[in-house]
Scaffold this motif. Structure first.
Motif, PDB file in Angstrom:
ATOM      1  N   GLY A   5       0.833  -1.347  -0.143  1.00  0.00           N
ATOM      2  CA  GLY A   5       0.053  -0.047   0.002  1.00  0.00           C
ATOM      3  C   GLY A   5       0.913   1.257  -0.014  1.00  0.00           C
ATOM      4  N   VAL A   6       2.277   1.153  -0.015  1.00  0.00           N
ATOM      5  CA  VAL A   6       3.183   2.338   0.102  1.00  0.00           C
ATOM      6  C   VAL A   6       3.588   2.596  -1.489  1.00  0.00           C
ATOM      7  N   PRO A   7       3.524   3.860  -1.862  1.00  0.00           N
ATOM      8  CA  PRO A   7       3.913   4.050  -2.915  1.00  0.00           C
ATOM      9  C   PRO A   7       5.414   4.336  -3.220  1.00  0.00           C
ATOM     10  N   LEU A   8       6.137   3.875  -4.264  1.00  0.00           N
ATOM     11  CA  LEU A   8       7.547   4.126  -4.470  1.00  0.00           C
ATOM     12  C   LEU A   8       7.612   4.594  -5.701  1.00  0.00           C
ATOM     13  N   PRO A   9       8.553   5.741  -5.566  1.00  0.00           N
ATOM     14  CA  PRO A   9       9.023   6.609  -6.720  1.00  0.00           C
ATOM     15  C   PRO A   9       9.491   5.984  -8.089  1.00  0.00           C
ATOM     16  N   GLU A  10       9.606   6.617  -9.331  1.00  0.00           N
ATOM     17  CA  GLU A  10      10.122   6.150 -10.406  1.00  0.00           C
ATOM     18  C   GLU A  10      11.917   6.427 -10.222  1.00  0.00           C
ATOM     19  N   GLY A  11      12.354   5.594 -10.883  1.00  0.00           N
ATOM     20  CA  GLY A  11      13.737   5.837 -11.319  1.00  0.00           C
ATOM     21  C   GLY A  11      14.651   5.564 -10.171  1.00  0.00           C
ATOM     22  N   LEU A  12      14.344   4.767  -9.429  1.00  0.00           N
ATOM     23  CA  LEU A  12      15.154   4.097  -8.311  1.00  0.00           C
ATOM     24  C   LEU A  12      16.123   2.756  -8.790  1.00  0.00           C
ATOM     25  N   LYS A  13      17.399   2.623  -8.471  1.00  0.00           N
ATOM     26  CA  LYS A  13      18.107   1.654  -8.531  1.00  0.00           C
ATOM     27  C   LYS A  13      18.265   0.937  -7.113  1.00  0.00           C
ATOM     28  N   GLU A  14      18.851  -0.348  -7.386  1.00  0.00           N
ATOM     29  CA  GLU A  14      19.220  -1.287  -6.514  1.00  0.00           C
ATOM     30  C   GLU A  14      20.091  -0.538  -5.235  1.00  0.00           C
ATOM     31  N   SER A  16      28.995   3.575  -9.304  1.00  0.00           N
ATOM     32  CA  SER A  16      29.418   2.762 -10.537  1.00  0.00           C
ATOM     33  C   SER A  16      28.566   1.536 -10.573  1.00  0.00           C
ATOM     34  N   ARG A  17      27.531   1.552  -9.761  1.00  0.00           N
ATOM     35  CA  ARG A  17      26.511   0.441 -10.059  1.00  0.00           C
ATOM     36  C   ARG A  17      27.002  -0.981  -9.661  1.00  0.00           C
ATOM     37  N   GLU A  18      28.023  -0.959  -8.845  1.00  0.00           N
ATOM     38  CA  GLU A  18      28.578  -2.157  -8.229  1.00  0.00           C
ATOM     39  C   GLU A  18      27.449  -2.574  -7.392  1.00  0.00           C
ATOM     40  N   PRO A  19      27.651  -3.913  -7.223  1.00  0.00           N
ATOM     41  CA  PRO A  19      26.658  -4.383  -6.006  1.00  0.00           C
ATOM     42  C   PRO A  19      27.247  -4.145  -4.769  1.00  0.00           C
ATOM     43  N   GLN A  20      26.623  -3.809  -3.804  1.00  0.00           N
ATOM     44  CA  GLN A  20      26.936  -3.472  -2.424  1.00  0.00           C
ATOM     45  C   GLN A  20      27.570  -4.727  -1.620  1.00  0.00           C
ATOM     46  N   LYS A  21      28.486  -4.509  -0.945  1.00  0.00           N
ATOM     47  CA  LYS A  21      28.968  -5.429   0.233  1.00  0.00           C
ATOM     48  C   LYS A  21      28.004  -5.559   1.253  1.00  0.00           C
ATOM     49  N   GLN A  22      27.442  -6.607   1.388  1.00  0.00           N
ATOM     50  CA  GLN A  22      26.424  -6.752   2.422  1.00  0.00           C
ATOM     51  C   GLN A  22      26.701  -7.665   3.836  1.00  0.00           C
TER      52      GLN A  22
END
Length: 311
Positions: free
Chosen positions: A121-130, A234-240
């Motif tokens: 039920g919560v709207p998310l904005p456009e244009g987001l990346k991971e 750089s759109r690299e995966p984040q170290k989690q």
């Protein structure tokens, strides 16, 4: 190294027992003894091999965070007499889990990539990346399933189905955002970003308490602050530092908990790598090195410490 797959204690005065996905719970009237085993679950499925040290890592991180937040939100804890054990009030659990997200990641990221722009039920904005930050933290609750998968649910649906009264749910929302703010501050002090987490609550004698684990890698997702901005650019995966790497390994090997799918083989290397990540998070979160397990029977140690406390 020995891993605790399960416990089967019989205590004087014990009134009930429950084996959850990763914890064994012993009841004593209005008190409960929660033993954090080394079982690990993902996609609501308990994986076939236990992870050495996982239970005590989670239990000790939870104890630190429960102590750090108890002035803000009352919690269920009475004592932690053993690295794997927490004792506290037996609360009547609310049938929803309060998931709060400050960043687009994990389940929310997968839903977003699939084209969904409304989550619980919560709207998310456009244009987001991971792993992008959300405009502000959002609460995306789930049902609390005893069997099978938890499911996304909106605030409106929770109230419509009368799973929680509006008065109580308002308190749960307030407590959730308060805890997430404090958890984010604690994470930042250790060079981490708290991406998302979940909280569970219950009632005891009319009071709402925070229950279960808090800000552990099983319940939370963390990434390193010092690498965050450059990796996003750089759109690299984040170290989690979270259980997400376990989920990703399962996904890459064709398992998401769906009917007909089989858990891939958990080799010694896989088990050891997961254990290493849990120890890493402990040291990053606490600033101290995880002590070596004492020689001897771990189950005997746990049982003795519980009995000594109960007596």
């Amino acid at each position: 190294m020995t891993a605790i797959k399960e416990t089967n204690f019989k205590f004087k005065g014990q009134t009930d027992f429950y084996r959850g996905k990763v914890r064994d719970v012993y009841y004593f009237g209005d008190r409960m003894v929660m033993v954090a085993t080394d079982r690990i679950s993902a996609f609501d499925v308990v994986l076939p091999r236990a992870i050495p040290d996982k239970g005590r890592v989670l239990n000790q991180i939870a104890a630190l965070n429960l102590d750090a937040t108890k002035q803000l939100v009352p919690n269920w804890v009475m004592a932690t007499p053993d690295p794997n054990v927490t004792i506290g009030f037996h609360c009547k659990t609310f049938p929803v889990e309060m998931v709060v997200r400050g960043y687009l990641a994990g389940h929310a990221g997968r839903e977003y990539r699939a084209g969904k722009r409304l989550l619980c039920g919560v709207p998310l904005p456009e244009g987001l990346k991971e792993n992008d930050a959300l405009p502000s933290p959002i609460i995306t609750p789930t049902t609390k399933a005893h069997v099978g998968h938890d499911e996304d649910i909106s605030r409106e649906e929770i109230l419509r189905r009368k799973l929680v009264t509006e008065a109580d749910y308002t308190v749960l929302e307030k407590y959730t955002l308060t805890l997430f703010k404090k958890g984010s501050e604690l994470a930042a002090s250790r060079g981490l970003i708290l991406v998302d987490t979940k909280y569970e609550f219950g009632k005891h004698n009319g009071t709402i308490y925070l229950i279960d684990e808090v800000h552990t890698p099983d319940y939370s997702r963390y990434i390193y602050d010092d690498e965050y901005a450059s990796r996003q650019r750089s759109r690299e995966p984040q170290k989690q530092l979270s259980k997400e790497f376990v989920r990703q390994w399962l996904i890459e090997n064709g398992f998401q908990g769906k009917e007909g799918q089989r858990v891939p083989e958990m080799t010694d290397d896989i088990v050891n790598s997961i254990a290493s990540r849990y120890r890493e998070l402990y040291e990053q979160m606490t600033g101290t090195k995880l002590t070596e397990q004492e020689s001897g029977d771990i189950l005997e140690r746990i049982e003795v410490n519980i009995v000594n406390y109960l007596n």
